[in-house]
Write a protein that holds these residues in place. Structure first.
Motif, PDB file in Angstrom:
ATOM      1  N   MET A   1       0.860  -1.176   0.000  1.00 15.25           N
ATOM      2  CA  MET A   1       0.000   0.000   0.000  1.00 15.25           C
ATOM      3  C   MET A   1       0.902   1.235   0.000  1.00 15.25           C
ATOM      4  O   MET A   1       1.863   1.310   0.752  1.00 15.25           O
ATOM      5  CB  MET A   1      -0.906  -0.036   1.237  1.00 15.25           C
ATOM      6  N   SER A   2       0.549   2.211  -0.829  1.00 11.01           N
ATOM      7  CA  SER A   2       1.338   3.441  -0.904  1.00 11.01           C
ATOM      8  C   SER A   2       1.169   4.260   0.375  1.00 11.01           C
ATOM      9  O   SER A   2       0.216   4.072   1.141  1.00 11.01           O
ATOM     10  CB  SER A   2       0.914   4.279  -2.111  1.00 11.01           C
ATOM     11  N   ILE A   3       2.085   5.179   0.578  1.00  9.94           N
ATOM     12  CA  ILE A   3       2.026   6.053   1.749  1.00  9.94           C
ATOM     13  C   ILE A   3       0.742   6.878   1.727  1.00  9.94           C
ATOM     14  O   ILE A   3       0.076   7.041   2.756  1.00  9.94           O
ATOM     15  CB  ILE A   3       3.269   6.970   1.809  1.00  9.94           C
ATOM     16  N   GLU A   4       0.375   7.375   0.550  1.00  6.73           N
ATOM     17  CA  GLU A   4      -0.833   8.185   0.434  1.00  6.73           C
ATOM     18  C   GLU A   4      -2.081   7.383   0.799  1.00  6.73           C
ATOM     19  O   GLU A   4      -2.958   7.864   1.509  1.00  6.73           O
ATOM     20  CB  GLU A   4      -0.988   8.755  -0.978  1.00  6.73           C
ATOM     21  N   LYS A   5      -2.148   6.144   0.311  1.00  7.70           N
ATOM     22  CA  LYS A   5      -3.307   5.310   0.626  1.00  7.70           C
ATOM     23  C   LYS A   5      -3.339   4.964   2.111  1.00  7.70           C
ATOM     24  O   LYS A   5      -4.413   4.897   2.705  1.00  7.70           O
ATOM     25  CB  LYS A   5      -3.314   4.041  -0.228  1.00  7.70           C
ATOM     26  N   GLN A   6      -2.174   4.755   2.698  1.00  6.72           N
ATOM     27  CA  GLN A   6      -2.132   4.478   4.129  1.00  6.72           C
ATOM     28  C   GLN A   6      -2.614   5.686   4.926  1.00  6.72           C
ATOM     29  O   GLN A   6      -3.362   5.546   5.896  1.00  6.72           O
ATOM     30  CB  GLN A   6      -0.711   4.087   4.562  1.00  6.72           C
ATOM     31  N   LYS A   7      -2.210   6.885   4.498  1.00  3.38           N
ATOM     32  CA  LYS A   7      -2.680   8.105   5.168  1.00  3.38           C
ATOM     33  C   LYS A   7      -4.194   8.230   5.036  1.00  3.38           C
ATOM     34  O   LYS A   7      -4.885   8.583   6.000  1.00  3.38           O
ATOM     35  CB  LYS A   7      -1.980   9.342   4.577  1.00  3.38           C
ATOM     36  N   LEU A   8      -4.708   7.939   3.855  1.00  6.63           N
ATOM     37  CA  LEU A   8      -6.149   7.981   3.637  1.00  6.63           C
ATOM     38  C   LEU A   8      -6.863   6.969   4.532  1.00  6.63           C
ATOM     39  O   LEU A   8      -7.873   7.287   5.175  1.00  6.63           O
ATOM     40  CB  LEU A   8      -6.466   7.712   2.162  1.00  6.63           C
ATOM     41  N   TYR A   9      -6.332   5.779   4.579  1.00  7.31           N
ATOM     42  CA  TYR A   9      -6.909   4.739   5.428  1.00  7.31           C
ATOM     43  C   TYR A   9      -6.926   5.182   6.888  1.00  7.31           C
ATOM     44  O   TYR A   9      -7.938   5.011   7.585  1.00  7.31           O
ATOM     45  CB  TYR A   9      -6.122   3.440   5.271  1.00  7.31           C
ATOM     46  N   ASN A  10      -5.835   5.766   7.361  1.00  9.85           N
ATOM     47  CA  ASN A  10      -5.762   6.244   8.745  1.00  9.85           C
ATOM     48  C   ASN A  10      -6.810   7.316   9.012  1.00  9.85           C
ATOM     49  O   ASN A  10      -7.429   7.348  10.079  1.00  9.85           O
ATOM     50  CB  ASN A  10      -4.364   6.772   9.073  1.00  9.85           C
ATOM     51  N   GLU A  11      -7.009   8.228   8.064  1.00 11.01           N
ATOM     52  CA  GLU A  11      -8.031   9.265   8.219  1.00 11.01           C
ATOM     53  C   GLU A  11      -9.421   8.652   8.276  1.00 11.01           C
ATOM     54  O   GLU A  11     -10.265   9.064   9.081  1.00 11.01           O
ATOM     55  CB  GLU A  11      -7.943  10.283   7.086  1.00 11.01           C
ATOM     56  N   ILE A  12      -9.667   7.677   7.441  1.00  5.40           N
ATOM     57  CA  ILE A  12     -10.977   7.021   7.420  1.00  5.40           C
ATOM     58  C   ILE A  12     -11.238   6.326   8.751  1.00  5.40           C
ATOM     59  O   ILE A  12     -12.354   6.364   9.272  1.00  5.40           O
ATOM     60  CB  ILE A  12     -11.075   6.040   6.235  1.00  5.40           C
ATOM     61  N   GLU A  13     -10.220   5.718   9.309  1.00  9.12           N
ATOM     62  CA  GLU A  13     -10.366   5.031  10.595  1.00  9.12           C
ATOM     63  C   GLU A  13     -10.779   5.987  11.714  1.00  9.12           C
ATOM     64  O   GLU A  13     -11.493   5.585  12.631  1.00  9.12           O
ATOM     65  CB  GLU A  13      -9.055   4.329  10.975  1.00  9.12           C
ATOM     66  N   THR A  14     -10.362   7.236  11.644  1.00  7.56           N
ATOM     67  CA  THR A  14     -10.677   8.199  12.704  1.00  7.56           C
ATOM     68  C   THR A  14     -11.915   9.028  12.391  1.00  7.56           C
ATOM     69  O   THR A  14     -12.309   9.878  13.181  1.00  7.56           O
ATOM     70  CB  THR A  14      -9.492   9.160  12.940  1.00  7.56           C
ATOM     71  N   LEU A  15     -12.538   8.771  11.271  1.00  9.46           N
ATOM     72  CA  LEU A  15     -13.695   9.538  10.831  1.00  9.46           C
ATOM     73  C   LEU A  15     -14.921   9.264  11.697  1.00  9.46           C
ATOM     74  O   LEU A  15     -15.240   8.106  11.979  1.00  9.46           O
ATOM     75  CB  LEU A  15     -14.006   9.158   9.379  1.00  9.46           C
ATOM     76  N   PRO A  16     -15.621  10.314  12.132  1.00  8.73           N
ATOM     77  CA  PRO A  16     -16.871  10.089  12.856  1.00  8.73           C
ATOM     78  C   PRO A  16     -17.876   9.345  11.965  1.00  8.73           C
ATOM     79  O   PRO A  16     -17.972   9.605  10.762  1.00  8.73           O
ATOM     80  CB  PRO A  16     -17.381  11.499  13.157  1.00  8.73           C
ATOM     81  N   GLU A  17     -18.596   8.420  12.548  1.00  9.24           N
ATOM     82  CA  GLU A  17     -19.517   7.564  11.797  1.00  9.24           C
ATOM     83  C   GLU A  17     -20.529   8.365  10.972  1.00  9.24           C
ATOM     84  O   GLU A  17     -20.870   7.993   9.849  1.00  9.24           O
ATOM     85  CB  GLU A  17     -20.249   6.632  12.771  1.00  9.24           C
ATOM     86  N   GLU A  18     -20.980   9.494  11.503  1.00  7.47           N
ATOM     87  CA  GLU A  18     -21.998  10.280  10.797  1.00  7.47           C
ATOM     88  C   GLU A  18     -21.478  10.941   9.519  1.00  7.47           C
ATOM     89  O   GLU A  18     -22.256  11.430   8.701  1.00  7.47           O
ATOM     90  CB  GLU A  18     -22.643  11.326  11.711  1.00  7.47           C
ATOM     91  N   LEU A  19     -20.168  10.957   9.316  1.00  6.12           N
ATOM     92  CA  LEU A  19     -19.606  11.532   8.091  1.00  6.12           C
ATOM     93  C   LEU A  19     -19.301  10.474   7.033  1.00  6.12           C
ATOM     94  O   LEU A  19     -18.938  10.805   5.904  1.00  6.12           O
ATOM     95  CB  LEU A  19     -18.313  12.303   8.410  1.00  6.12           C
TER      96      LEU A  19
END
Length: 80
Positions: A1-19
């Motif tokens: 997985m690229s660094i950018e995709k990993q950063k995206l994945y990390n952001e998604i993991e911390t995303l509030p459920e309502e978003l």
């Protein structure tokens, strides 16, 4: 997985459920925007007039028996 995709994945993991739905919609919008710029003119709709002309061409093709099977149509779409 690229660094950018990993950063995206990390952001998604911390995303509030309502978003979640909003993010999914935005990702789909981005994908469609990219596809739209890559698609040939013959399959993109630029205006109501363009849509009407393409639909009329399709109806004319049906009347003149210039048709292909559904499998052939999807094969052409996949090759784009």
């Amino acid at each position: 997985m690229s660094i950018e995709k990993q950063k995206l994945y990390n952001e998604i993991e911390t995303l509030p459920e309502e978003l979640t739905d909003q993010v999914i919609n935005f990702i789909e919008y981005l994908k469609l925007s990219y596809i739209d710029t890559e698609a040939p003119d013959s399959v993109t709709i630029k205006s109501k007039k363009d849509l009407k002309e393409k639909l009329q061409k399709g109806l004319d093709d049906i009347k003149e028996n210039r048709v292909i099977s559904l499998d052939e149509a999807f094969a052409k779409i996949d090759s784009i």
